[in-house]
Design a protein around this motif. Sequence first.
Motif, mmCIF file in Angstrom:
data_model
loop_
_atom_site.group_PDB
_atom_site.id
_atom_site.type_symbol
_atom_site.label_atom_id
_atom_site.label_comp_id
_atom_site.label_asym_id
_atom_site.label_seq_id
_atom_site.Cartn_x
_atom_site.Cartn_y
_atom_site.Cartn_z
ATOM 1 N N VAL A 50 -2.645 11.081 4.072
ATOM 2 C CA VAL A 50 -4.021 11.562 4.167
ATOM 3 C C VAL A 50 -4.807 10.584 5.027
ATOM 4 O O VAL A 50 -4.663 9.369 4.889
ATOM 5 N N GLU A 51 -5.646 11.102 5.924
ATOM 6 C CA GLU A 51 -6.311 10.250 6.906
ATOM 7 C C GLU A 51 -7.084 9.103 6.271
ATOM 8 O O GLU A 51 -6.945 7.945 6.682
ATOM 9 N N SER A 79 -4.628 6.500 4.853
ATOM 10 C CA SER A 79 -3.929 5.762 5.904
ATOM 11 C C SER A 79 -4.848 4.764 6.598
ATOM 12 O O SER A 79 -4.459 3.616 6.868
ATOM 13 N N GLU A 80 -6.073 5.195 6.880
ATOM 14 C CA GLU A 80 -7.005 4.315 7.585
ATOM 15 C C GLU A 80 -7.457 3.164 6.696
ATOM 16 O O GLU A 80 -7.597 2.024 7.164
ATOM 17 N N GLN A 97 -16.473 12.865 3.237
ATOM 18 C CA GLN A 97 -15.119 13.057 2.733
ATOM 19 C C GLN A 97 -15.084 14.142 1.663
ATOM 20 O O GLN A 97 -14.159 14.958 1.617
#
Length: 451
Positions: free
Chosen positions: A91-92, A95-96, A78
Motif C-alpha cells: 500500500v502506498e 511503503s512510503e 488518506q
Amino acid sequence: MTPHPVPETGAAVKAADRAHVFHSWSAQELIDPLAVAGAQGSYFWDYDGNRYLDFTSGLVYTNIGYQHPKVVAAIQEQAARMTTFAPAFAVEARSEAARLIAERTPGDLDRIFFTNGGADAVEHAVRMARLHTGRPKVLSAYRSYHGGTQQAVNLTGDPRRWPSDSGTAGVVHFWAPYLYRSRFYAETEEQECARALEHLETTIAFEGPATVAAIVLETIPGTAGIMVPPSGYLAGVRALCDTYGIVFVLDEVMAGFGRTGEWFAADLFDVVPDLMTFAKGVNSGYVPLGGVAISPAVAETFARRPYPGGLTYSGHPLACAAAVATIRAMDEEGVVAHAARLGAEVVGPALRELAGRHPSVGEVRGTGMFWAVELVRDRETREPLVPYNASGEAAAPTAAFAAAAKAHGVWPFVNMNRTHVVPPCNITEPELKEGLAALDAALTAADEYTV
C-alpha cells in the motif's frame, strides 16, 4: 485558540468518563481526569476556559504539537482514498512511511516491521531476537520502561512491572549508568561508564552468554529519568553484544523522531543496534503506530523462514499517512535542528540557572526537548523530594509542585521525584520561555519541603 467556556458540556464529558471509561495505571475511584475541550500547537484547554502550555507532549509523543495542519490534511486525504487495508498487501502510504523511516534510521536498519505502538514493537523485537539466536534470555536495565504488554512490562525496570512480574519471563535486570545516583560508587562519568560495563559483562558471564538472546536498552531512558548515558557506554554495550553473539536492541519509542535533537538518540552516540523500536513521535501520536527497524542479519533469518508474528492493523494506512506527513513536515520546518538549538541555548541554560536558585533542584540533565529536573529534599544527601514509588500523602511535595505549575498555566510531567521538560519539538522560543518561567514559580512550592 481558546473557545468560550462551556462548563455544562465539560460536566457531561466528565460524567460519561467517570461512568464508563476505565483508565490505565489508575485506581479508578481515586482519579479526577480533566475534561479537555481542544488543543492546538503547544497548548490545550478545558471546558472552563483554562488554557495550559503542554510540557508533557501528551505522553511525550506530540513532537510536532497538536493539530498540525499538514498531518491533519494527510489523514483526511488518506481517509478519502483508502481508510484501511490488510497488511499483506503493498500500500502506498505504508511503503512510503517505511522508506522515509529507513532513510533516517542509523546504519543499515532498512527493513521496517509495523506495529500498533511501542509496547508491541518491543514484544516483536524480543521475539525476533530469540528466534534469530535460538536463546531464551533477555537482559534489560533497572530504571527503564518498555511498555504495558506482558513481555514489555517484564522488561520494564520500574514499579509498573511488579504486579505483572511472574519471574518466568526470561528477563534479567541489571544496573545501567546513572552517576547522580550511582550504584557503582563512581565519582566521574568515566568511572561510571567503565564500572557499568564491567557489571553488565559480569551479568552476562554469570547468566551464561549462550543463553542470552538480547540486551534491550532505552537509548536515553524516558519516564525513568532521562539519564543520558556517559560517552562510550552504548558503544561498549555494542561491543559486548558483538563479542557474545547477543542481539542489541535499542528502544527509541520515546527518544526517537527529533526528541533529542537528532532523528534518533542513537545518532548522538554513533551506535547502530541490531533492532530498534519506535512509536510516539513517528506521527506525533495522531493515529497509533509503532514499529521495529531491522538489520540485514536479523532480516535474513526470516528470508525463507516465516516470521511467526503479525498484527491485523500492521502498517495501517491512516497511521502511515500521518507518519509520512509528520516526517515531511519535520524536514520542511527544520524541527529536529530547532529542538537541538532550543535545548542547547534555552532549556539547558535556564534549568541550570533554576538549579542555582532553588534548593529543591538536585540535578538537571537532558538534550534537545528531553530534560529532567531531579527534585530533592536535601541537596547534600540527595534525598529524593518524595520516596521511591510514593503515593498519597507521601507524594504531597511533588503534588504541590504540579498544582503550582498548573496554576501558572503549564501542565507538567511529574514522575516520582522528578519533573520532565518535554514540550513539543516545534515549540516556539517565547512559548518555551513562558513555560520555564512558570516552572520557576512552581519550584517555590517544592522548595517548601526542603531541609
